[in-house]
Design an enzyme around this catalytic site. Structure first.
Site, mmCIF file in Angstrom:
data_model
loop_
_atom_site.group_PDB
_atom_site.id
_atom_site.type_symbol
_atom_site.label_atom_id
_atom_site.label_comp_id
_atom_site.label_asym_id
_atom_site.label_seq_id
_atom_site.Cartn_x
_atom_site.Cartn_y
_atom_site.Cartn_z
ATOM 1 N N GLY A 187 5.877 5.879 -2.397
ATOM 2 C CA GLY A 187 6.361 7.116 -2.994
ATOM 3 C C GLY A 187 5.798 8.325 -2.297
ATOM 4 O O GLY A 187 4.866 8.226 -1.496
ATOM 5 N N THR A 222 2.193 4.146 -9.290
ATOM 6 C CA THR A 222 2.681 4.980 -8.189
ATOM 7 C C THR A 222 3.183 6.309 -8.753
ATOM 8 O O THR A 222 2.880 7.381 -8.215
ATOM 9 C CB THR A 222 3.795 4.255 -7.408
ATOM 10 O OG1 THR A 222 3.242 3.056 -6.837
ATOM 11 C CG2 THR A 222 4.346 5.123 -6.293
ATOM 12 N N GLU A 226 1.801 10.030 -7.968
ATOM 13 C CA GLU A 226 2.680 11.039 -7.353
ATOM 14 C C GLU A 226 2.863 12.256 -8.245
ATOM 15 O O GLU A 226 2.941 13.383 -7.759
ATOM 16 C CB GLU A 226 4.034 10.423 -6.996
ATOM 17 C CG GLU A 226 3.983 9.309 -5.952
ATOM 18 C CD GLU A 226 3.346 9.721 -4.635
ATOM 19 O OE1 GLU A 226 3.308 10.925 -4.330
ATOM 20 O OE2 GLU A 226 2.858 8.826 -3.912
ATOM 21 N N ASP A 248 -11.181 17.439 -2.447
ATOM 22 C CA ASP A 248 -9.973 17.446 -3.265
ATOM 23 C C ASP A 248 -9.917 18.703 -4.135
ATOM 24 O O ASP A 248 -9.056 18.808 -5.000
ATOM 25 C CB ASP A 248 -9.895 16.177 -4.116
ATOM 26 C CG ASP A 248 -11.063 16.038 -5.076
ATOM 27 O OD1 ASP A 248 -11.985 16.894 -5.040
ATOM 28 O OD2 ASP A 248 -11.069 15.084 -5.872
ATOM 29 N N VAL A 250 -11.754 19.580 -6.444
ATOM 30 C CA VAL A 250 -12.092 19.279 -7.843
ATOM 31 C C VAL A 250 -13.602 19.068 -7.912
ATOM 32 O O VAL A 250 -14.170 18.341 -7.092
ATOM 33 C CB VAL A 250 -11.342 18.016 -8.333
ATOM 34 C CG1 VAL A 250 -11.840 17.592 -9.712
ATOM 35 C CG2 VAL A 250 -9.840 18.271 -8.375
ATOM 36 N N GLN A 256 -16.119 11.602 -1.291
ATOM 37 C CA GLN A 256 -15.681 10.271 -0.865
ATOM 38 C C GLN A 256 -15.162 10.352 0.553
ATOM 39 O O GLN A 256 -14.422 11.275 0.899
ATOM 40 C CB GLN A 256 -14.586 9.778 -1.835
ATOM 41 C CG GLN A 256 -14.061 8.385 -1.538
ATOM 42 C CD GLN A 256 -13.119 7.872 -2.631
ATOM 43 O OE1 GLN A 256 -13.341 8.125 -3.814
ATOM 44 N NE2 GLN A 256 -12.084 7.167 -2.236
ATOM 45 N N ASP A 292 -2.564 -0.962 -8.584
ATOM 46 C CA ASP A 292 -2.229 -0.408 -9.897
ATOM 47 C C ASP A 292 -3.200 -0.861 -10.987
ATOM 48 O O ASP A 292 -3.551 -0.089 -11.882
ATOM 49 C CB ASP A 292 -0.805 -0.834 -10.295
ATOM 50 C CG ASP A 292 0.252 0.076 -9.674
ATOM 51 O OD1 ASP A 292 -0.081 0.803 -8.713
ATOM 52 O OD2 ASP A 292 1.407 0.046 -10.143
#
Ligand SMILES: [Zn+2]
Length: 415
Positions: A187, A222, A226, A248, A250, A256, A292
């Site tokens: 995606g 996914t 997304e 990121d 945040v 990482q 997932d």
């Protein structure tokens, strides 16, 4: 594992079409592609990041109302298997609602070190109930195509002229296209601030919903990932290769190096060169690349960043009527009507209580069901209609008001 898999991510956007290895997400590459085509987007992105930082530094989300985002799924299919069932669409919607409200059952697996920052993002999703032209829809727009595989480079699934289907007004809908996506890509999403005609999320049909989806990407994550990009989240490792300099944007996610793949055991501490000590990196975050079954949390900082976008670039979606069925808004106008006085000597006021209406039909029936008065009011004066029943016999009368294809009934006593 990271170094081994890194080359897959680094495949250029022009050459990834032949690859068959599943690629978790191509939003970063898509974003770089859009920045090259529209250099002005860099300023927009920088402004969003400045606003997000300011927002976070000032306490983040103040308004505690849960927001509901209307979604349209455009299922663009050539084969029967690509035309995924409504059941799978509903499963996908449920996963989004669970994950963004921290109702996912695997939330219990969040390590204790981070349980305090695992966020209920207070964002939920509904299937659209009206089209952009105000006709009925179940929120699933099925479009058959002759295109066997869609191309991230051309965004062809987003254009009717290219065998896909055009975006629905992005100020009212989160558009999610489901199709056969080339290159093994699961995606991709457009970040906030991009062009209107391509705004939304694209999912490969194999990784949408649960039933019949392809493992290990068969738990609907996914879409969770997304939609995170759609709401302004970057990958948790900062898309900087394996260095520790990228961010990121945040504050509460650990630094990482690179993305993580596969699955780790519940509670397993994974460290890297950027977070060398426990609790290590947050491999179970939705914005990493794990399977997932092994991603199950957003952080409060990610929530704040998404809410900054919802209060800014994407604020129009907060007032969308796309999940209000056609007719119901008109019915709400009718429900506001009060009738007075009752009992009355004949002059009766239908008060719309400040709401606007036009072309309102009024019919008054006597106790045996005969229509004794029929009138149409093209416009209202002071949001009111005054009818004269002074010539009517004493008794109870039913007043039927029709407007916008809906009707309500009121009663009045004439004495
Ligand atoms: Zn991604």
């Amino acid at each position: 594992m990271k170094k081994l898999l890194l080359p897959i991510l680094c495949v250029g956007i022009g050459t990834m079409l032949q690859a068959q290895t599943p690629q978790r997400c191509s939003s970063h590459e898509y974003h770089q592609h859009q920045l090259a085509q529209h250099p002005e987007l860099a300023d927009t992105e920088a402004e969003i990041n400045r606003a997000a930082e300011h927002y976070a530094n000032n306490g983040g989300k103040q308004d505690r109302t849960v927001v509901t985002i209307p979604v349209v799924f455009h299922v663009v299919y050539q084969t029967a298997s690509e035309n995924i069932s409504s059941t799978r669409i509903l499963e996908q919607l449920q996963v989004l609602n669970d994950d963004y409200r921290k109702l996912n059952t695997d939330r219990v697996n969040v390590p204790s070190a981070w349980s305090g920052i695992a966020a209920d993002c207070e964002i939920q999703f509904c299937l659209a109930k009206r089209t952009p032209t105000n006709t009925w829809t179940d929120g699933i727009n099925r479009v058959s195509t002759t295109v066997s595989s869609f191309d991230i480079n051309t965004d062809d699934v987003k254009f009717t002229s290219m065998g896909g289907t055009n975006v629905w007004d992005r100020t009212k809908y989160l558009n999610i296209w489901v199709c056969d996506l080339g290159g093994g890509i699961l995606g991709y999403a457009q970040f906030p601030g991009g062009p209107a005609s391509t705004d939304g999320v694209v999912l490969d049909y194999r990784y949408t919903g649960k039933t019949g989806a392809s493992p290990p990407y068969n738990k609907g994550r996914t879409a969770t990932h997304e939609v995170g990009h759609y709401l302004g989240l970057y990958h948790i490792w900062g898309d900087d290769g394996s260095s520790c300099s990228g961010s990121d944007q945040v504050q509460d996610t650990p630094n990482q190096g690179a993305e993580n793949y596969n699955c780790y055991n519940v509670g397993q501490v994974l460290t890297d060169n950027c977070s060398p000590a426990a609790p290590g990196v947050m491999w179970m975050n939705y914005m990493d690349y794990t399977d997932d079954a092994c991603m199950y949390m957003f952080t409060n900082g990610q929530k704040t960043r998404m809410w900054n976008v919802l209060n800014g670039t994407r604020s129009s979606i907060l007032t969308s009527n796309a999940c209000t069925p056609v007719g119901l808004e008109e019915l709400n106008v009718l429900n506001a009507i009060s009738v007075y006085p009752s009992p009355s000597n004949g002059e009766v006021t239908l008060d719309f209580n400040g709401q606007n209406a036009s072309d309102v039909d009024v019919t008054v029936y006597n106790t045996v069901g005969q229509a004794v008065l029929t009138a149409r009011y093209a416009t209202l004066t002071d949001s009111r209609i005054i009818i004269d029943l002074s010539e009517m016999a004493v008794g109870v009368y039913a007043i039927e008001v029709r407007y916008g294809g809906e009707k309500v009934n009121r009663k009045v006593v004439i004495q």
